[in-house]
Design an enzyme around this catalytic site. Structure first.
Site, PDB file in Angstrom:
ATOM      1  N   MET A 154       0.799  -1.227   0.000  1.00 23.70           N
ATOM      2  CA  MET A 154       0.000   0.000   0.000  1.00 23.70           C
ATOM      3  C   MET A 154       0.831   1.275   0.000  1.00 23.70           C
ATOM      4  O   MET A 154       0.549   2.217  -0.738  1.00 23.70           O
ATOM      5  CB  MET A 154      -0.944   0.022   1.221  1.00 23.70           C
ATOM      6  CG  MET A 154      -1.990  -1.053   1.198  1.00 23.70           C
ATOM      7  SD  MET A 154      -2.904  -1.142  -0.356  1.00 23.70           S
ATOM      8  CE  MET A 154      -3.849   0.351  -0.320  1.00 23.70           C
ATOM      9  N   ASP A 194      10.616   3.265   5.415  1.00 25.89           N
ATOM     10  CA  ASP A 194      10.393   1.863   5.772  1.00 25.89           C
ATOM     11  C   ASP A 194      11.527   1.436   6.698  1.00 25.89           C
ATOM     12  O   ASP A 194      12.465   2.206   6.938  1.00 25.89           O
ATOM     13  CB  ASP A 194      10.321   0.974   4.511  1.00 25.89           C
ATOM     14  CG  ASP A 194       9.564  -0.325   4.763  1.00 25.89           C
ATOM     15  OD1 ASP A 194       8.395  -0.440   4.350  1.00 25.89           O
ATOM     16  OD2 ASP A 194      10.135  -1.242   5.410  1.00 25.89           O
ATOM     17  N   VAL A 246       1.916   0.817   7.714  1.00 23.92           N
ATOM     18  CA  VAL A 246       2.784  -0.300   8.114  1.00 23.92           C
ATOM     19  C   VAL A 246       1.917  -1.545   8.343  1.00 23.92           C
ATOM     20  O   VAL A 246       0.692  -1.499   8.278  1.00 23.92           O
ATOM     21  CB  VAL A 246       3.662   0.040   9.346  1.00 23.92           C
ATOM     22  CG1 VAL A 246       4.459   1.321   9.098  1.00 23.92           C
ATOM     23  CG2 VAL A 246       2.862   0.131  10.623  1.00 23.92           C
ATOM     24  N   GLU A 255      -0.301  -4.695   9.278  1.00 24.72           N
ATOM     25  CA  GLU A 255      -1.578  -4.727  10.012  1.00 24.72           C
ATOM     26  C   GLU A 255      -1.426  -5.515  11.310  1.00 24.72           C
ATOM     27  O   GLU A 255      -1.963  -6.613  11.474  1.00 24.72           O
ATOM     28  CB  GLU A 255      -2.672  -5.349   9.113  1.00 24.72           C
ATOM     29  CG  GLU A 255      -4.077  -5.381   9.703  1.00 24.72           C
ATOM     30  CD  GLU A 255      -4.754  -4.031   9.718  1.00 24.72           C
ATOM     31  OE1 GLU A 255      -4.142  -3.021   9.330  1.00 24.72           O
ATOM     32  OE2 GLU A 255      -5.918  -3.989  10.129  1.00 24.72           O
ATOM     33  N   LYS A 276       2.141  -1.236  14.832  1.00 30.43           N
ATOM     34  CA  LYS A 276       1.621   0.144  14.749  1.00 30.43           C
ATOM     35  C   LYS A 276       1.802   0.879  16.091  1.00 30.43           C
ATOM     36  O   LYS A 276       2.132   2.061  16.116  1.00 30.43           O
ATOM     37  CB  LYS A 276       0.126   0.136  14.374  1.00 30.43           C
ATOM     38  CG  LYS A 276      -0.174  -0.543  13.016  1.00 30.43           C
ATOM     39  CD  LYS A 276      -1.125   0.249  12.162  1.00 30.43           C
ATOM     40  CE  LYS A 276      -1.666  -0.526  10.975  1.00 30.43           C
ATOM     41  NZ  LYS A 276      -1.443   0.084   9.672  1.00 30.43           N
ATOM     42  N   SER A 308      -6.622  -1.981   7.493  1.00 30.58           N
ATOM     43  CA  SER A 308      -7.744  -2.774   6.978  1.00 30.58           C
ATOM     44  C   SER A 308      -8.850  -2.891   8.009  1.00 30.58           C
ATOM     45  O   SER A 308     -10.021  -3.010   7.652  1.00 30.58           O
ATOM     46  CB  SER A 308      -7.269  -4.173   6.591  1.00 30.58           C
ATOM     47  OG  SER A 308      -6.341  -4.102   5.544  1.00 30.58           O
ATOM     48  N   HIS A 356      -8.619   4.655   4.380  1.00 27.80           N
ATOM     49  CA  HIS A 356      -8.520   3.283   3.881  1.00 27.80           C
ATOM     50  C   HIS A 356      -8.457   3.325   2.355  1.00 27.80           C
ATOM     51  O   HIS A 356      -9.480   3.381   1.680  1.00 27.80           O
ATOM     52  CB  HIS A 356      -9.719   2.463   4.391  1.00 27.80           C
ATOM     53  CG  HIS A 356      -9.668   1.031   3.988  1.00 27.80           C
ATOM     54  ND1 HIS A 356     -10.794   0.275   3.786  1.00 27.80           N
ATOM     55  CD2 HIS A 356      -8.620   0.210   3.727  1.00 27.80           C
ATOM     56  CE1 HIS A 356     -10.437  -0.936   3.426  1.00 27.80           C
ATOM     57  NE2 HIS A 356      -9.136  -1.006   3.381  1.00 27.80           N
ATOM     58  N   ASN A 388      -6.548  -1.078  -3.097  1.00 30.11           N
ATOM     59  CA  ASN A 388      -5.335  -1.608  -3.719  1.00 30.11           C
ATOM     60  C   ASN A 388      -5.566  -1.884  -5.214  1.00 30.11           C
ATOM     61  O   ASN A 388      -6.521  -2.586  -5.533  1.00 30.11           O
ATOM     62  CB  ASN A 388      -4.987  -2.899  -2.959  1.00 30.11           C
ATOM     63  CG  ASN A 388      -3.736  -3.581  -3.448  1.00 30.11           C
ATOM     64  OD1 ASN A 388      -3.056  -3.108  -4.348  1.00 30.11           O
ATOM     65  ND2 ASN A 388      -3.446  -4.716  -2.844  1.00 30.11           N
ATOM     66  N   ASN A 425     -14.294  -3.724   4.775  1.00 31.39           N
ATOM     67  CA  ASN A 425     -13.668  -4.978   5.202  1.00 31.39           C
ATOM     68  C   ASN A 425     -14.497  -5.800   6.178  1.00 31.39           C
ATOM     69  O   ASN A 425     -14.223  -6.982   6.348  1.00 31.39           O
ATOM     70  CB  ASN A 425     -12.260  -4.715   5.758  1.00 31.39           C
ATOM     71  CG  ASN A 425     -11.254  -4.582   4.629  1.00 31.39           C
ATOM     72  OD1 ASN A 425     -11.494  -5.068   3.521  1.00 31.39           O
ATOM     73  ND2 ASN A 425     -10.140  -3.926   4.882  1.00 31.39           N
TER      74      ASN A 425
END
Ligand code: NAD
Length: 285
Positions: A12, A31, A89, A91, A96, A118, A139, A142, A189
């Site tokens: 993502m 990252d 980052v 899920e 997180k 998500s 959100h 993708n 979701n």
């Protein structure tokens, strides 16, 4: 033009970075691994190079010019002067949670934090910061640079000003948005993860094959993709983590992950990103 901070350069984060860089924003992409940053740079440049073929009407752009607007870095401190931050980052609450304390310390007070998750409730993330009114769920779908609409989530403390700011940012990159209230999994979701999980159970029980499950959704329901292809696109690891988040939040057994999903993740078959999931992508399918 706002300088955008993007944390996480996986499936993502690289799409979000590409979206804003393509629209002329300066981006800081962070990252924890060099490998993720290098593969993000390659994918972004490849996408820009092939965009006029894949998306007719897209102007021909120099891939290096787009990637040149992105600061690919391992150093969180480069986020000190961003105007808007979008976190993407893994899920996993344990990934997180510690990150938000760092982001809160590094970024200027008042910088909005868009949470791309998500299923993790936005209010829970906001509670990790000293700026809950500036935290909003973003959100993205993708691939983030291509999908037209973003699901926005109002956390318990999210201010109207933060919502307006986020809408303006998305308008500027030609993204639509639908605002919903906070709930684990939000609207998309809560439905999509259950559907995917049930499709995996059908496979697990031998009721049908992966190809036929997906074919039924496409040919009978007119969906662009079947649920197992969608799972491969999302990443089976991320699907499994999302189901666990939903299960933890609702305490409802309907979200228990199918054992076949867990087995595929344990086997390293994570979908498109590893070349194999419910379908094979080894040949660049
Ligand atoms: P991913 O596993 O592909 O990428 C996650 C990236 O985060 C990795 O590159 C990892 O190295 C990096 N990372 C981990 N800890 C970090 C840290 N402390 N600082 C900086 N980077 C860190 O995951 P993804 O699919 O890109 O998902 C990211 C988020 O977006 C998740 O919360 C996920 O639920 C959500 N999401 C995923 C999809 C999807 O289709 N995959 C769609 C919408 C939202």
């Amino acid at each position: 033009m706002d300088r955008i901070g993007v944390v996480g350069a996986g499936t993502m984060g690289r799409g979000v970075a590409e979206l804003f860089a393509e629209h002329g924003h300066e981006v800081v992409l962070v990252d924890v691994t060099e490998a993720a940053l290098a593969s993000a740079r390659d994918e972004i440049e490849r996408n820009v190079r092939f965009a006029p073929l894949v998306r007719p009407g897209t102007p021909v752009r120099d891939p290096r010019e787009v990637s040149g607007r992105i600061d690919f870095t391992l150093d969180l401190k480069h986020l000190a002067d961003v105007d808007f931050l979008i976190e993407n980052v893994t899920e996993d609450w344990e990934v997180k949670r510690p990150l938000y304390a760092e982001l809160d310390a590094v970024c200027r007070p008042g910088t909005p934090f868009g949470v791309n998750t998500s299923a993790i409730p936005i209010t829970r993330v906001a509670g990790l910061t000293g700026r809950p009114e500036h935290v909003i769920g973003m959100h993205f779908m993708n691939p983030a640079h291509l999908k037209p609409t973003v699901e926005l989530i109002r956390g318990h403390h999210t201010s109207d000003g933060t919502i307006a700011r986020t809408r303006a940012l998305l308008d500027g990159v030609a993204k639509g948005h639908v605002l919903v209230e906070d709930s684990s999994g939000f609207v998309t979701n809560r439905v999509a993860m259950l559907t995917i999980n049930e499709a995996v159970f059908l496979l697990h029980e031998g009721v049908s094959t992966a190809a036929d499950v997906d074919r039924l959704f496409k040919e009978c329901f007119g969906h662009a993709m079947g649920p197992l292809e969608t799972a491969d696109l999302i990443g089976l690891d991320t699907v499994l983590l999302s189901l666990k988040v939903l299960y933890d939040n609702f305490g409802d057994p309907k979200y228990r992950p199918c054992p076949l999903l867990t087995r595929l993740v344990d086997a390293g078959l994570h979908g498109r990103k590893t070349g194999q999931g419910f379908h094979s992508y080894e040949s660049g399918e």
